[in-house]
Write an enzyme that holds these catalytic residues in place. Structure first.
Site, short mmCIF file in Angstrom:
data_model
loop_
_atom_site.label_atom_id
_atom_site.label_comp_id
_atom_site.label_asym_id
_atom_site.label_seq_id
_atom_site.Cartn_x
_atom_site.Cartn_y
_atom_site.Cartn_z
N HIS A 149 4.88 1.44 -7.95
CA HIS A 149 3.32 1.16 -7.31
C HIS A 149 2.80 0.73 -9.07
O HIS A 149 2.20 -0.45 -9.65
CB HIS A 149 2.50 0.37 -6.72
N GLU B 74 11.97 -4.04 -9.87
CA GLU B 74 13.85 -4.47 -9.65
C GLU B 74 13.87 -3.62 -8.50
O GLU B 74 15.04 -3.63 -8.38
CB GLU B 74 13.86 -3.73 -11.16
N GLY C 267 1.04 -0.80 -0.22
CA GLY C 267 0.33 -0.49 -0.49
C GLY C 267 0.66 1.19 0.19
O GLY C 267 1.84 1.37 -0.16
N SER D 14 7.37 3.75 -0.86
CA SER D 14 6.65 4.02 0.40
C SER D 14 7.05 5.20 1.97
O SER D 14 6.79 6.06 1.88
CB SER D 14 5.59 3.56 1.04
N ARG D 15 8.48 4.33 1.54
CA ARG D 15 9.76 5.41 3.04
C ARG D 15 9.91 6.39 2.61
O ARG D 15 10.21 7.07 3.67
CB ARG D 15 10.82 4.70 2.98
N HIS E 278 2.35 4.26 -4.60
CA HIS E 278 3.00 5.41 -5.33
C HIS E 278 2.68 5.16 -7.28
O HIS E 278 2.67 3.81 -7.60
CB HIS E 278 4.49 6.15 -4.91
P1 AMP Z 1 6.55 -2.03 -1.73
O1 AMP Z 1 4.80 -1.92 -1.69
O2 AMP Z 1 7.11 -1.71 -1.19
O3 AMP Z 1 6.39 -3.92 -1.42
O4 AMP Z 1 6.24 -2.59 -2.77
C1 AMP Z 1 5.08 -3.63 -4.16
C2 AMP Z 1 6.21 -3.43 -4.92
O5 AMP Z 1 6.20 -2.64 -5.94
C3 AMP Z 1 7.35 -4.77 -4.90
O6 AMP Z 1 7.42 -5.24 -5.91
C4 AMP Z 1 8.37 -3.80 -5.36
O7 AMP Z 1 9.54 -3.82 -5.86
C5 AMP Z 1 7.21 -2.62 -5.96
N1 AMP Z 1 8.49 -1.39 -6.01
C6 AMP Z 1 7.47 -0.12 -5.25
N2 AMP Z 1 8.43 0.82 -5.61
C7 AMP Z 1 8.92 0.40 -6.61
C8 AMP Z 1 9.65 1.12 -7.84
N3 AMP Z 1 10.35 2.53 -7.18
N4 AMP Z 1 10.04 0.86 -8.98
C9 AMP Z 1 9.27 -0.62 -9.43
N5 AMP Z 1 8.78 -1.23 -8.36
C10 AMP Z 1 8.91 -0.28 -7.60
#
Ligand code: AMP
Length: 288
Positions: free
Chosen positions: A37, A148, A31, A186-187, A34
């Protein structure tokens, strides 16, 4: 868009789609969505008949001292973004529905999970692999998209799927960045304006170092110099900055002929830990 919280309802819907022969694409997230995602969701939308996005801040991948409690959450905003992308189903499991109080089964992936983020987050990939396996069993997607941005996580999931015969195609998506190079995360909302100004130095330093290492010179002195530059730029701590082979994540002392490398780093700005990675050579296809 169907918003589903109960596993029974998720299973019923997925079963209907599968019976109708639909190809199901899945994007697992925590969640606070951005553009990074959303790029994954668009890729899934382009390749699937039905798209499922999960939003679940998975407690088992956080250590007690980490940011689980303050991790950004924006359910209404997330759902509006997913609706705008014509997602078919948003899956928001309740914690009680995800882990039984006496949950005792874990997926442990060796190889690609060793070192890097595991150095400071030893339980992280056990939590990630377990929740991804559970979500795959629940959603039963034909393919799932992973960014990635979390390169080690991508390799861990790929290895789990191969080793445990999961019938899911893992589709990678390149890193989505701000105009100044900072990888979307997200951070990033934790960063103060001053820290936000320093943050792009992480990507810049990775790209500069990847260029130097591309000619096959020994990596260690360049990695040490790059770590110093990150500190000089304003990073408070560097957890790691390492050259690995791209496919296996085995450590590399240098880039050999026909070897694809990946330079990966984690570094802290105050209480915020940023991760990023680039291919070596830097202009290789799939460059993030
Ligand atoms: P998270 O919500 O941080 O667990 O991320 C969910 C998915 O989005 C994961 O597969 C992440 O690698 C991907 N993701 C998060 N930020 C990016 C980004 N800046 N570029 C590409 N993929 C992202």
């Amino acid at each position: 868009m169907q918003v589903v919280r109960a596993l029974t309802e998720l299973r019923r819907t997925v079963e209907e789609w599968r019976r109708a022969g639909a190809r199901i694409g899945f994007v697992p997230t925590m969640g606070a969505l951005h553009e990074g995602h959303l790029a994954l969701v668009r890729l899934a939308r382009a390749r699937a008949d039905r798209v499922v996005v999960s939003i679940y801040v998975n407690p088992t991948q956080f250590a007690p001292h980490e940011d689980f409690a303050r991790y950004p959450r924006d359910e209404a905003g997330d759902l509006a973004k997913l609706r705008a992308l014509a997602v078919d189903l948003a899956y928001l499991p309740a914690h009680e529905d995800m882990y039984a109080p006496d949950h005792a089964s874990w997926v442990m992936v060796e190889g690609p999970s060793e070192g890097l983020c595991s150095l400071t987050r030893p339980h992280f990939f056990r939590g990630v692999a377990t929740v991804v396996a559970k979500l795959f069993h629940r959603v039963r997607p034909h393919f799932a998209v992973f960014g990635e941005k979390d390169f080690q996580q991508l390799r861990v999931v790929e290895r789990m799927v191969r080793d445990l015969d999961m019938d899911v195609e893992v589709v990678p998506h390149p890193v989505v960045r701000e105009a100044d190079g900072l990888a979307l995360s997200s951070r990033n909302v934790y960063l103060s304006p001053d820290q936000r100004r320093v943050a792009p130095a992480l990507y810049r330093t990775l790209v500069e170092t990847a260029r130097l290492l591309a000619d096959g010179r020994p990596a260690a002195p360049e990695l040490a110099a790059a770590t110093d530059r990150l500190r000089a730029a304003g990073f408070d701590r560097v957890d790691y900055l390492e050259l690995r082979e791209s496919a296996t994540l085995r450590p590399l002392e240098r880039i050999g002929p026909a070897v694809r490398g990946r330079l990966l780093a984690a570094a802290w700005l105050g209480g915020t830990r940023l991760i990023d990675n680039v291919p070596v050579p830097p202009d290789a296809p799939g460059a993030g």
